[in-house]
Scaffold this motif. Structure first.
Motif, PDB file in Angstrom:
ATOM      1  N   GLN A 138       0.825  -1.204   0.000  1.00  0.00           N
ATOM      2  CA  GLN A 138       0.000   0.000   0.000  1.00  0.00           C
ATOM      3  C   GLN A 138       0.866   1.264   0.000  1.00  0.00           C
ATOM      4  OE1 GLN A 138      -2.448  -0.334   3.483  1.00  0.00           O
ATOM      5  NE2 GLN A 138      -3.893  -1.749   2.551  1.00  0.00           N
ATOM      6  N   LEU A 139       0.735   2.051  -1.050  1.00  0.00           N
ATOM      7  CA  LEU A 139       1.268   3.415  -1.100  1.00  0.00           C
ATOM      8  C   LEU A 139       2.786   3.513  -0.914  1.00  0.00           C
ATOM      9  CD1 LEU A 139      -1.531   5.201   0.960  1.00  0.00           C
ATOM     10  CD2 LEU A 139      -1.296   5.106  -1.534  1.00  0.00           C
ATOM     11  N   ILE A 140       3.526   2.463  -1.321  1.00  0.00           N
ATOM     12  CA  ILE A 140       4.985   2.558  -1.264  1.00  0.00           C
ATOM     13  C   ILE A 140       5.567   1.991  -2.547  1.00  0.00           C
ATOM     14  CG2 ILE A 140       5.097   2.427   1.261  1.00  0.00           C
ATOM     15  CD1 ILE A 140       6.016  -0.457   0.982  1.00  0.00           C
ATOM     16  N   GLU A 141       6.854   2.234  -2.756  1.00  0.00           N
ATOM     17  CA  GLU A 141       7.530   1.740  -3.949  1.00  0.00           C
ATOM     18  C   GLU A 141       7.589   0.215  -3.926  1.00  0.00           C
ATOM     19  OE1 GLU A 141       8.854   3.645  -1.656  1.00  0.00           O
ATOM     20  OE2 GLU A 141       9.163   5.639  -2.518  1.00  0.00           O
ATOM     21  N   SER A 142       7.539  -0.380  -5.117  1.00  0.00           N
ATOM     22  CA  SER A 142       7.518  -1.839  -5.209  1.00  0.00           C
ATOM     23  C   SER A 142       8.783  -2.465  -4.626  1.00  0.00           C
ATOM     24  CB  SER A 142       7.338  -2.271  -6.666  1.00  0.00           C
ATOM     25  OG  SER A 142       8.366  -1.752  -7.485  1.00  0.00           O
ATOM     26  N   GLU A 143       9.936  -1.809  -4.809  1.00  0.00           N
ATOM     27  CA  GLU A 143      11.187  -2.369  -4.276  1.00  0.00           C
ATOM     28  C   GLU A 143      11.165  -2.401  -2.748  1.00  0.00           C
ATOM     29  OE1 GLU A 143      10.962   0.102  -6.409  1.00  0.00           O
ATOM     30  OE2 GLU A 143      11.882  -0.611  -8.270  1.00  0.00           O
ATOM     31  N   ARG A 144      10.636  -1.350  -2.152  1.00  0.00           N
ATOM     32  CA  ARG A 144      10.566  -1.314  -0.688  1.00  0.00           C
ATOM     33  C   ARG A 144       9.579  -2.356  -0.173  1.00  0.00           C
ATOM     34  NH1 ARG A 144       8.505   3.895   2.873  1.00  0.00           N
ATOM     35  NH2 ARG A 144       8.703   2.923   4.935  1.00  0.00           N
ATOM     36  N   ALA A 145       8.448  -2.508  -0.871  1.00  0.00           N
ATOM     37  CA  ALA A 145       7.468  -3.515  -0.469  1.00  0.00           C
ATOM     38  C   ALA A 145       8.063  -4.916  -0.561  1.00  0.00           C
ATOM     39  CB  ALA A 145       6.223  -3.408  -1.336  1.00  0.00           C
ATOM     40  N   ASP A 158      -4.075   1.218  -8.565  1.00  0.00           N
ATOM     41  CA  ASP A 158      -2.708   0.995  -9.061  1.00  0.00           C
ATOM     42  C   ASP A 158      -2.188   2.262  -9.734  1.00  0.00           C
ATOM     43  OD1 ASP A 158      -2.259  -1.542  -8.209  1.00  0.00           O
ATOM     44  OD2 ASP A 158      -2.283  -2.475 -10.178  1.00  0.00           O
ATOM     45  N   LEU A 159      -1.007   2.678  -9.352  1.00  0.00           N
ATOM     46  CA  LEU A 159      -0.449   3.902  -9.911  1.00  0.00           C
ATOM     47  C   LEU A 159      -0.325   3.819 -11.432  1.00  0.00           C
ATOM     48  CD1 LEU A 159       0.739   6.707  -9.489  1.00  0.00           C
ATOM     49  CD2 LEU A 159       2.962   5.622  -9.058  1.00  0.00           C
ATOM     50  N   ALA A 160       0.078   2.649 -11.934  1.00  0.00           N
ATOM     51  CA  ALA A 160       0.234   2.499 -13.383  1.00  0.00           C
ATOM     52  C   ALA A 160      -1.089   2.711 -14.103  1.00  0.00           C
ATOM     53  CB  ALA A 160       0.800   1.124 -13.712  1.00  0.00           C
ATOM     54  N   LEU A 161      -2.179   2.209 -13.529  1.00  0.00           N
ATOM     55  CA  LEU A 161      -3.491   2.404 -14.149  1.00  0.00           C
ATOM     56  C   LEU A 161      -3.967   3.845 -14.011  1.00  0.00           C
ATOM     57  CD1 LEU A 161      -5.394  -0.866 -13.166  1.00  0.00           C
ATOM     58  CD2 LEU A 161      -4.684  -0.161 -15.451  1.00  0.00           C
ATOM     59  N   LEU A 162      -3.709   4.471 -12.866  1.00  0.00           N
ATOM     60  CA  LEU A 162      -4.090   5.868 -12.700  1.00  0.00           C
ATOM     61  C   LEU A 162      -3.404   6.742 -13.739  1.00  0.00           C
ATOM     62  CD1 LEU A 162      -3.897   6.145  -8.801  1.00  0.00           C
ATOM     63  CD2 LEU A 162      -5.963   5.962 -10.182  1.00  0.00           C
ATOM     64  N   LYS A 163      -2.144   6.457 -14.002  1.00  0.00           N
ATOM     65  CA  LYS A 163      -1.403   7.225 -15.000  1.00  0.00           C
ATOM     66  C   LYS A 163      -1.887   6.922 -16.417  1.00  0.00           C
ATOM     67  CE  LYS A 163       2.992   7.661 -12.472  1.00  0.00           C
ATOM     68  NZ  LYS A 163       4.436   7.301 -12.496  1.00  0.00           N
ATOM     69  N   HIS A 170       1.198  13.936 -18.016  1.00  0.00           N
ATOM     70  CA  HIS A 170       1.151  14.279 -16.592  1.00  0.00           C
ATOM     71  C   HIS A 170      -0.237  14.074 -15.984  1.00  0.00           C
ATOM     72  CE1 HIS A 170       5.137  15.929 -17.122  1.00  0.00           C
ATOM     73  NE2 HIS A 170       4.698  16.723 -18.094  1.00  0.00           N
ATOM     74  N   ALA A 171      -1.190  13.674 -16.776  1.00  0.00           N
ATOM     75  CA  ALA A 171      -2.565  13.509 -16.279  1.00  0.00           C
ATOM     76  C   ALA A 171      -2.661  12.286 -15.375  1.00  0.00           C
ATOM     77  CB  ALA A 171      -3.524  13.376 -17.452  1.00  0.00           C
ATOM     78  N   ARG A 172      -3.548  12.373 -14.398  1.00  0.00           N
ATOM     79  CA  ARG A 172      -3.820  11.256 -13.503  1.00  0.00           C
ATOM     80  C   ARG A 172      -5.330  11.103 -13.359  1.00  0.00           C
ATOM     81  NH1 ARG A 172       0.748  11.114 -14.363  1.00  0.00           N
ATOM     82  NH2 ARG A 172       2.524  10.877 -12.977  1.00  0.00           N
ATOM     83  N   ALA A 173      -5.811   9.898 -13.559  1.00  0.00           N
ATOM     84  CA  ALA A 173      -7.214   9.606 -13.295  1.00  0.00           C
ATOM     85  C   ALA A 173      -7.399   9.344 -11.812  1.00  0.00           C
ATOM     86  CB  ALA A 173      -7.656   8.386 -14.099  1.00  0.00           C
ATOM     87  N   ASP A 174      -8.650   9.378 -11.346  1.00  0.00           N
ATOM     88  CA  ASP A 174      -8.913   8.918  -9.981  1.00  0.00           C
ATOM     89  C   ASP A 174      -9.470   7.495 -10.062  1.00  0.00           C
ATOM     90  OD1 ASP A 174     -11.716   9.030 -10.506  1.00  0.00           O
ATOM     91  OD2 ASP A 174     -11.797  11.124  -9.850  1.00  0.00           O
ATOM     92  N   THR A 215      -5.147  -5.887 -17.533  1.00  0.00           N
ATOM     93  CA  THR A 215      -3.882  -6.597 -17.702  1.00  0.00           C
ATOM     94  C   THR A 215      -3.329  -6.390 -19.114  1.00  0.00           C
ATOM     95  OG1 THR A 215      -4.557  -8.277 -16.076  1.00  0.00           O
ATOM     96  CG2 THR A 215      -2.804  -8.885 -17.625  1.00  0.00           C
ATOM     97  N   HIS A 216      -4.181  -6.506 -20.112  1.00  0.00           N
ATOM     98  CA  HIS A 216      -3.735  -6.324 -21.492  1.00  0.00           C
ATOM     99  C   HIS A 216      -3.420  -4.869 -21.804  1.00  0.00           C
ATOM    100  CE1 HIS A 216      -3.869 -10.171 -23.647  1.00  0.00           C
ATOM    101  NE2 HIS A 216      -4.740 -10.526 -22.737  1.00  0.00           N
ATOM    102  N   LEU A 217      -4.174  -3.949 -21.224  1.00  0.00           N
ATOM    103  CA  LEU A 217      -3.890  -2.540 -21.463  1.00  0.00           C
ATOM    104  C   LEU A 217      -2.492  -2.178 -20.951  1.00  0.00           C
ATOM    105  CD1 LEU A 217      -5.240   0.055 -22.601  1.00  0.00           C
ATOM    106  CD2 LEU A 217      -5.832   0.629 -20.240  1.00  0.00           C
ATOM    107  N   LEU A 218      -2.156  -2.668 -19.752  1.00  0.00           N
ATOM    108  CA  LEU A 218      -0.829  -2.410 -19.195  1.00  0.00           C
ATOM    109  C   LEU A 218       0.254  -3.121 -20.009  1.00  0.00           C
ATOM    110  CD1 LEU A 218      -1.648  -2.704 -15.400  1.00  0.00           C
ATOM    111  CD2 LEU A 218      -1.003  -0.630 -16.621  1.00  0.00           C
ATOM    112  N   ALA A 219      -0.032  -4.350 -20.453  1.00  0.00           N
ATOM    113  CA  ALA A 219       0.958  -5.078 -21.257  1.00  0.00           C
ATOM    114  C   ALA A 219       1.194  -4.361 -22.584  1.00  0.00           C
ATOM    115  CB  ALA A 219       0.480  -6.502 -21.498  1.00  0.00           C
ATOM    116  N   GLY A 220       0.121  -3.864 -23.196  1.00  0.00           N
ATOM    117  CA  GLY A 220       0.279  -3.157 -24.453  1.00  0.00           C
ATOM    118  C   GLY A 220       1.041  -1.872 -24.295  1.00  0.00           C
ATOM    119  N   ALA A 221       0.790  -1.163 -23.191  1.00  0.00           N
ATOM    120  CA  ALA A 221       1.525   0.085 -22.935  1.00  0.00           C
ATOM    121  C   ALA A 221       3.002  -0.191 -22.714  1.00  0.00           C
ATOM    122  CB  ALA A 221       0.926   0.795 -21.729  1.00  0.00           C
ATOM    123  N   ALA A 222       3.294  -1.291 -22.024  1.00  0.00           N
ATOM    124  CA  ALA A 222       4.697  -1.642 -21.778  1.00  0.00           C
ATOM    125  C   ALA A 222       5.408  -1.983 -23.073  1.00  0.00           C
ATOM    126  CB  ALA A 222       4.766  -2.809 -20.804  1.00  0.00           C
TER     127      ALA A 222
END
Length: 268
Positions: free
Chosen positions: A103-110, A220-225, A237-241, A261-268
């Protein structure tokens, strides 16, 4: 917790107190082999069942592919990767515990917090070749239910999340929340009543721990972005809620989580 050697996955699971070592290999495109070693046949069967769930081998995604193969947003990813599935953990409590850590922290720290939890409170067992201590499993709900929040804080888990972790573990360990029950919504309501457990945590559990393809971890931050950028016409720079993210995937219905899942994979 999971080891891969020469194309073979190996994972330590538990059926109650019985350790189960499961190995999985894919010798051909249409063939996946599962094997398990355990004290009893029923425990071995349990381990294989949970790894089948984790890898999604029993799911038929053809209706999803047929419905959205020409979708302007995810169609290209679907045509290129019709085999893609949302990642899962073998046990739903593992997904829930890790979601609290994340929750609300960087993935490496988690990930570092999760490694400390496994090292200090998880169970060890022999690998397939019988070498003791080779594999580890995450801590059980019963163990975390009896753990002092201060100890969890010493692993770098924030105070509020440490308390939430213990409270969630007690609900599961005492049987008030059955994460394996088919009545997912009942368990979600009880979890949401615990301070520190919000929609994102429950949506992570649903998609990645219970196989609910209709659920999207909207926080998820990636989805918000990504959704923010799409809704704004390309503003980087836009962010959805979170509500906008959920609304964005409504057209995909029961496949909303797979569409994400596919939207994020396609963006990557």
């Amino acid at each position: 917790m999971v080891r891969r050697r020469v194309g073979v996955l190996e994972r330590l699971l538990h059926d109650g107190d019985q350790a189960v070592v499961v190995r999985v290999a894919q010798p051909a495109p249409e063939t996946v082999l599962f094997g398990a070693r355990a004290p009893t046949r029923s425990a071995a069967a349990y381990g294989i069942r949970r790894m089948r769930f984790a890898l999604g081998v029993d799911e038929d995604l053809r209706p999803f592919v047929r419905a959205f193969a020409r979708d302007p947003l995810i169609g290209r990813s679907l045509r290129a990767r019709p085999w893609l599935r949302a990642w899962r953990q073998a046990e739903p409590f593992e997904t829930l515990a890790w979601a609290i850590c994340e929750q609300l922290i960087e993935s490496e720290r988690a990930a570092a917090i999760e490694r400390r939890l496994v090292a200090a409170l998880g169970r060890r067992g022999p690998g397939w070749d019988g070498v003791a201590g080779e594999l580890r499993a995450p801590p059980t709900a019963a163990v975390l239910a009896g753990t002092a929040p201060a100890l969890l804080q010493s692993f770098d888990l924030a105070a509020a999340r440490a308390l939430a972790m213990v409270r969630v573990a007690r609900e599961v360990a005492h049987g008030r929340v059955d994460l394996h029950s088919a009545e997912h919504e009942h368990g979600w309501r009880r979890l949401r009543a615990i301070p520190g457990i919000g929609p994102w945590t429950v949506e992570k559990l649903a998609l990645h721990g219970q196989g609910r393809h209709d659920q999207v971890p909207a926080g998820d931050l990636a989805l918000l972005k990504l959704v923010g950028r799409l809704l704004s016409g390309g503003d980087p720079h836009a962010r959805a809620d979170e509500q906008q993210v959920r609304a964005f995937f409504v057209p995909y219905g029961e496949w909303a989580g797979m569409a994400a899942t596919h939207l994020l994979a396609g963006a990557a």
